[in-house]
Design a protein around this motif. Sequence first.
Motif, short mmCIF file in Angstrom:
data_model
loop_
_atom_site.label_atom_id
_atom_site.label_comp_id
_atom_site.label_asym_id
_atom_site.label_seq_id
_atom_site.Cartn_x
_atom_site.Cartn_y
_atom_site.Cartn_z
N GLY A 106 -1.05 7.01 2.04
CA GLY A 106 -1.58 7.54 3.28
C GLY A 106 -0.88 8.85 3.66
O GLY A 106 0.06 9.28 3.00
N LEU B 2 -5.43 6.04 -1.89
CA LEU B 2 -4.57 4.94 -1.50
C LEU B 2 -4.39 4.00 -2.69
O LEU B 2 -5.33 3.78 -3.47
N THR C 279 -1.16 1.38 5.68
CA THR C 279 -0.75 2.77 5.50
C THR C 279 -1.60 3.66 6.40
O THR C 279 -2.82 3.49 6.47
N GLU D 148 0.83 -1.20 0.00
CA GLU D 148 0.00 0.00 0.00
C GLU D 148 0.86 1.25 0.00
O GLU D 148 1.99 1.24 0.49
N SER D 149 0.28 2.32 -0.50
CA SER D 149 0.90 3.64 -0.43
C SER D 149 -0.20 4.69 -0.51
O SER D 149 -1.34 4.38 -0.84
#
Length: 115
Positions: A8, A19, A109, A5-6
């Motif tokens: 945040g 996200l 995140t 994940e990325s």
Amino acid sequence: VQLVESGGGLVQPGGSLRLSCAASGFTFSTYAASWYRQAPAKERELVAAIGSSGGGTKYLDSVKGRFTISRDIAKNTVYLQMNSLKPEDTAVYYCYGYVNGLRYWGQGTQVTVSS
């Protein structure tokens, strides 16, 4: 199989974040995908889910009309667009996939909504 994940961060109430959940090791579009969140001292809850290619979507009641889950098949990535964010949306957000009988989670995140 890996989910990363990325996207945040810290945002003011009323703001937006997107996200991303990038998958590797399998073709994400052939499986359903979900976003969960967990706030401090609370249980993890399902926020949004999307079916495999051509499948439908579903949302937690409190985010309907504000959040949108989608996927980019070419990028093997699932997104969660979050608009009109509220302080109660503050949590760690996790991507989830159920692949070939096994459960996979991303690392999470952090999303913080605060003025």
